[in-house]
Write a protein that holds these residues in place. Sequence first.
Motif, PDB file in Angstrom:
ATOM      1  N   GLU A  59      37.573  42.263  46.334  1.00  0.00           N
ATOM      2  CA  GLU A  59      37.625  41.136  47.255  1.00  0.00           C
ATOM      3  C   GLU A  59      38.096  39.876  46.528  1.00  0.00           C
ATOM      4  O   GLU A  59      37.776  39.656  45.362  1.00  0.00           O
ATOM      5  N   GLY A  60      38.880  39.067  47.244  1.00  0.00           N
ATOM      6  CA  GLY A  60      39.375  37.832  46.658  1.00  0.00           C
ATOM      7  C   GLY A  60      40.714  37.953  45.965  1.00  0.00           C
ATOM      8  O   GLY A  60      41.245  36.958  45.465  1.00  0.00           O
ATOM      9  N   ASP A  61      41.275  39.175  45.929  1.00  0.00           N
ATOM     10  CA  ASP A  61      42.565  39.378  45.248  1.00  0.00           C
ATOM     11  C   ASP A  61      43.744  39.383  46.218  1.00  0.00           C
ATOM     12  O   ASP A  61      44.841  39.778  45.838  1.00  0.00           O
ATOM     13  N   GLY A 112      47.030  43.628  36.235  1.00  0.00           N
ATOM     14  CA  GLY A 112      45.583  43.786  36.323  1.00  0.00           C
ATOM     15  C   GLY A 112      45.029  43.797  37.722  1.00  0.00           C
ATOM     16  O   GLY A 112      43.888  43.388  37.937  1.00  0.00           O
ATOM     17  N   ILE A 113      45.809  44.268  38.696  1.00  0.00           N
ATOM     18  CA  ILE A 113      45.318  44.294  40.075  1.00  0.00           C
ATOM     19  C   ILE A 113      45.257  45.736  40.576  1.00  0.00           C
ATOM     20  O   ILE A 113      46.251  46.456  40.594  1.00  0.00           O
ATOM     21  N   GLU A 114      44.059  46.145  40.942  1.00  0.00           N
ATOM     22  CA  GLU A 114      43.832  47.478  41.493  1.00  0.00           C
ATOM     23  C   GLU A 114      44.048  47.439  43.004  1.00  0.00           C
ATOM     24  O   GLU A 114      43.675  46.462  43.666  1.00  0.00           O
ATOM     25  N   THR A 115      44.616  48.515  43.553  1.00  0.00           N
ATOM     26  CA  THR A 115      44.912  48.557  44.984  1.00  0.00           C
ATOM     27  C   THR A 115      44.417  49.853  45.612  1.00  0.00           C
ATOM     28  O   THR A 115      44.202  50.857  44.926  1.00  0.00           O
ATOM     29  N   GLU A 116      44.266  49.796  46.929  1.00  0.00           N
ATOM     30  CA  GLU A 116      43.946  50.977  47.728  1.00  0.00           C
ATOM     31  C   GLU A 116      44.985  51.108  48.828  1.00  0.00           C
ATOM     32  O   GLU A 116      45.482  50.098  49.346  1.00  0.00           O
ATOM     33  N   VAL A 117      45.333  52.342  49.182  1.00  0.00           N
ATOM     34  CA  VAL A 117      46.325  52.571  50.228  1.00  0.00           C
ATOM     35  C   VAL A 117      45.757  53.519  51.280  1.00  0.00           C
ATOM     36  O   VAL A 117      44.864  54.319  51.013  1.00  0.00           O
TER      37      VAL A 117
END
Length: 339
Positions: A59-61, A112-117
Motif C-alpha cells: 500500500e502507498g506505492d 524496488g517495487i513489487e507488483t501483483e497481477v
Amino acid sequence: MGKPPLTRLKSPPAISELFSKLTLAQTNDTFCEVGSSFQLPGAEFPKSVISFAIKPAREGDDEKLSSTLSRMMEEDPSFQIERNGTTKQLLVSGLGEIHLTVIRNRMRDKFGIETEVEMPKVSYQETIRGRASGIQGRYKRQSGGRGQFGEVWINLSPLERSAGFEFVNKVVGGSIPRNYIPAVEKGIRESMAQGLIAGYPFVDAQVELYDGKHHPVDSSDMAFQIAGSFAFREAVNESRPVLLEPIMNVTISVPEQFMGDIIGDLNSKRGRIMGVEQAGKRQVIQATVPLAEMFRYSIDLKSITSARGSFTMEFARYEEMPDELAQKVIAEAKSEAEE
C-alpha cells in the motif's frame, strides 16, 4: 623516394563518448545537427497481445508504480500501459506472459517495487431493448422548516448502437420551471454513469421529459436531480435492460495443419469466422470474438500451434451479451457490491 608514412584514420566516436547522459532521448529518436529537420523512419514494433491488471503489492506505492511503468514503456515501446476508465484498473500489455514477467522482475530489481497481477475486467455497457412511457419520479422530504419537493414524468426509448444519449425537454406550461430542467438531466446522467443493473455505464437511449410538478418554496435543484434519477431507474427496469460486451476483430496466422484446431477453439470462444485466406504456406483467419474470451488467447494459441501461430486484435463494436452469461456478470457485480 620513400613512401609517405601511413595516416591511421580514426573511427568515429561512440555515442557514449559524445554524450554523458541522454535523459530526454527515447527509442526511435534521430540524432542530427542543430536546426536540421532530418529524421530517420522509426522501427515498427509488434502490437501487444496479452494484458493484465496490475497493482502494487504494498500500500502507498501507487504513484511509484505509475512512474516506474511509464519508464518501462519509454524503454520498450512494445510494452503498453492504460487506465481503464470503466473498470478503474491499471492495465499492462505486452507480447506474452514471459515479456510481462521480465518487466515486472526488472521493476522489482531496479526500482524496488513489487507488483501483483490479475486478469482484467471486461468493460461492459448497459442499455435497453424496449421502451417505457409515462414513468414518474417523485422526491418529497419534510423534516421541519423548508422541505424538498420535485416531480418529473419521462419517456425512455432505445437508440441505435453507439448513438450515445439524448435528453429531450418537452415540458410546456411551466409545470417544471426552466431553471430546474438541467438538474433533472444531471440526475439522469449520474445514474447512467453509475450503471443500473451491474454497475457499468448506461448508453444508447433517449429520455424525453414532458411533465412534472414543483413547489414554490420546497423545490430545488437537488430535489429535481433526485426525482430525475428515480424516474430513470424505474424506466430502465421496465425497458428490458441488457448488457453489451466488446467484440474484437481478430486476425490469426497459422500453418495449414492447425486450421481445424484453431477454428474449433474459436467456436468454443463464441467466435465467428469471417474469412480465411492463404498467405504462402500459412492460413490467415479473420474472426470476431468477444473480448472476455481473448485475455489468455496468446497462451492458448501457443499451446495449439507449438508456438508457430501469431495473432492481432482490435476493438470492433459492442453487441448484446447472451442472457445466460449476462446473468452471471450481474450476479457477480451484486456480490461484489454487497462485499
